[in-house]
Design a protein around this motif. Sequence first.
Motif, PDB file in Angstrom:
ATOM      1  N   SER A 163       0.965  -1.104  -0.053  1.00  9.20           N
ATOM      2  CA  SER A 163       0.059  -0.037  -0.024  1.00  9.20           C
ATOM      3  C   SER A 163       0.884   1.194   0.163  1.00  9.20           C
ATOM      4  O   SER A 163       0.594   2.318  -0.791  1.00  9.20           O
ATOM      5  CB  SER A 163      -1.182   0.039   1.202  1.00  9.20           C
ATOM      6  N   LEU A 164       2.094   1.160   0.654  1.00  7.30           N
ATOM      7  CA  LEU A 164       2.814   2.207   0.957  1.00  7.30           C
ATOM      8  C   LEU A 164       3.632   2.674  -0.308  1.00  7.30           C
ATOM      9  O   LEU A 164       3.946   3.717  -1.082  1.00  7.30           O
ATOM     10  CB  LEU A 164       3.787   2.354   2.083  1.00  7.30           C
ATOM     11  N   ALA A 165       3.813   1.422  -1.249  1.00  7.79           N
ATOM     12  CA  ALA A 165       4.387   1.681  -2.321  1.00  7.79           C
ATOM     13  C   ALA A 165       3.653   2.135  -3.350  1.00  7.79           C
ATOM     14  O   ALA A 165       3.972   2.902  -4.177  1.00  7.79           O
ATOM     15  CB  ALA A 165       4.993   0.165  -3.105  1.00  7.79           C
ATOM     16  N   VAL A 166       2.305   1.986  -3.347  1.00  7.34           N
ATOM     17  CA  VAL A 166       1.229   2.789  -4.146  1.00  7.34           C
ATOM     18  C   VAL A 166       1.153   4.206  -3.844  1.00  7.34           C
ATOM     19  O   VAL A 166       0.984   4.920  -4.783  1.00  7.34           O
ATOM     20  CB  VAL A 166      -0.149   1.701  -4.230  1.00  7.34           C
ATOM     21  N   VAL A 167       1.477   4.379  -2.587  1.00  6.20           N
ATOM     22  CA  VAL A 167       0.906   5.783  -2.198  1.00  6.20           C
ATOM     23  C   VAL A 167       2.276   6.583  -2.926  1.00  6.20           C
ATOM     24  O   VAL A 167       2.145   7.682  -3.168  1.00  6.20           O
ATOM     25  CB  VAL A 167       1.319   5.861  -0.591  1.00  6.20           C
ATOM     26  N   PHE A 199       1.627   0.554 -13.666  1.00  6.10           N
ATOM     27  CA  PHE A 199       1.806  -0.834 -13.359  1.00  6.10           C
ATOM     28  C   PHE A 199       1.602  -1.420 -12.140  1.00  6.10           C
ATOM     29  O   PHE A 199       1.374  -2.453 -11.657  1.00  6.10           O
ATOM     30  CB  PHE A 199       2.913  -1.186 -14.283  1.00  6.10           C
ATOM     31  N   ILE A 200       2.503  -0.525 -11.175  1.00  8.17           N
ATOM     32  CA  ILE A 200       2.491  -0.826  -9.687  1.00  8.17           C
ATOM     33  C   ILE A 200       1.217  -0.810  -9.111  1.00  8.17           C
ATOM     34  O   ILE A 200       0.762  -1.578  -8.159  1.00  8.17           O
ATOM     35  CB  ILE A 200       3.588   0.312  -9.023  1.00  8.17           C
ATOM     36  N   ILE A 201       0.342   0.252  -9.582  1.00  2.50           N
ATOM     37  CA  ILE A 201      -0.883   0.450  -8.889  1.00  2.50           C
ATOM     38  C   ILE A 201      -1.793  -0.815  -9.319  1.00  2.50           C
ATOM     39  O   ILE A 201      -2.536  -1.162  -8.662  1.00  2.50           O
ATOM     40  CB  ILE A 201      -1.560   1.777  -9.282  1.00  2.50           C
ATOM     41  N   THR A 202      -1.634  -1.273 -10.600  1.00  5.32           N
ATOM     42  CA  THR A 202      -2.322  -2.272 -10.945  1.00  5.32           C
ATOM     43  C   THR A 202      -2.170  -3.533 -10.290  1.00  5.32           C
ATOM     44  O   THR A 202      -2.816  -4.289  -9.845  1.00  5.32           O
ATOM     45  CB  THR A 202      -2.147  -2.714 -12.601  1.00  5.32           C
ATOM     46  N   LEU A 203      -0.611  -3.849  -9.992  1.00  3.67           N
ATOM     47  CA  LEU A 203      -0.375  -4.960  -9.175  1.00  3.67           C
ATOM     48  C   LEU A 203      -1.120  -4.939  -7.765  1.00  3.67           C
ATOM     49  O   LEU A 203      -1.652  -6.056  -7.320  1.00  3.67           O
ATOM     50  CB  LEU A 203       0.935  -5.273  -9.287  1.00  3.67           C
ATOM     51  N   ALA A 204      -0.946  -4.001  -7.130  1.00  2.00           N
ATOM     52  CA  ALA A 204      -1.370  -3.637  -5.686  1.00  2.00           C
ATOM     53  C   ALA A 204      -2.956  -3.784  -5.798  1.00  2.00           C
ATOM     54  O   ALA A 204      -3.540  -4.305  -4.894  1.00  2.00           O
ATOM     55  CB  ALA A 204      -0.974  -2.288  -5.337  1.00  2.00           C
ATOM     56  N   SER A 205      -3.756  -3.287  -6.820  1.00  5.04           N
ATOM     57  CA  SER A 205      -5.198  -3.225  -6.835  1.00  5.04           C
ATOM     58  C   SER A 205      -5.469  -4.813  -7.068  1.00  5.04           C
ATOM     59  O   SER A 205      -6.552  -5.096  -6.327  1.00  5.04           O
ATOM     60  CB  SER A 205      -5.592  -2.588  -8.091  1.00  5.04           C
ATOM     61  N   ILE A 206      -4.927  -5.330  -7.573  1.00  7.06           N
ATOM     62  CA  ILE A 206      -5.132  -6.930  -8.058  1.00  7.06           C
ATOM     63  C   ILE A 206      -4.864  -7.687  -6.717  1.00  7.06           C
ATOM     64  O   ILE A 206      -5.806  -8.510  -6.482  1.00  7.06           O
ATOM     65  CB  ILE A 206      -4.216  -7.415  -9.067  1.00  7.06           C
ATOM     66  N   ASN A 207      -4.124  -7.469  -5.990  1.00  3.81           N
ATOM     67  CA  ASN A 207      -3.866  -8.049  -4.849  1.00  3.81           C
ATOM     68  C   ASN A 207      -4.768  -7.660  -3.608  1.00  3.81           C
ATOM     69  O   ASN A 207      -5.303  -8.511  -3.040  1.00  3.81           O
ATOM     70  CB  ASN A 207      -2.128  -7.739  -4.032  1.00  3.81           C
TER      71      ASN A 207
END
Length: 214
Positions: A163-167, A199-207
């Motif tokens: 979550s912080l990575a997406v922030v 791309f990072i946001i997509t991976l986190a959203s899938i998670n």
Amino acid sequence: MTSIDMKKLAGYALIFGPLIALTSYFIQPGGVLGIGGTADPTVSEEVMKILSENSALGIISGMTVIIGLLTILSGYVYLANSMEGGSGYAVSKLGLSILSFGVFGFCVGSSMGVGISSGIITDNVVPDIFFAVSQGAGMAFGLGGMLIWLGLSSRDEYNKNLSLAVVIASAVVFITPFITAFAPENARLINSITGVCFFIITLASINVGRVLTK
């Protein structure tokens, strides 16, 4: 289908929405992957030319971007509301309102792209408006996403580090329109950087979506 659990449906929205939007973003004519050639987004003639020469792909990617973005938004609406009464609710609700403006802006911009691709829009000033709208939309999308994922990072049920990575990724999306506004000659590079963030946001959203579908 009509009896599906709302939580699971939101999870599927967060899985498939980002995938659809990201794929469409990457394959659009003259985009990050350079399909159909490359175009400087600040030069309207180049944008008009590449969209008209790749009209089918421009129409399809423009429409699927809208579908993906609206699907993402529906997932985020559930996600923010599900935190009511707990940690992260207030900041996520604030972020949701801001992100909604970003989604709306991107949808308007994509609609303009569809119009150009189909030959309905022929005025050279429209790509410039498209570019300007996208900058404001990117700023709102980045700021809203940053607040939503900041709220998620305070929840035990979601991966805090991810979550912080997406922030951070959302913060980059928020900042890049300011850079493009003062240095439009770097717009193509900025689009590539933004693509990595998406791309990072997509991976986190899938998670997160997988957590909701369990």
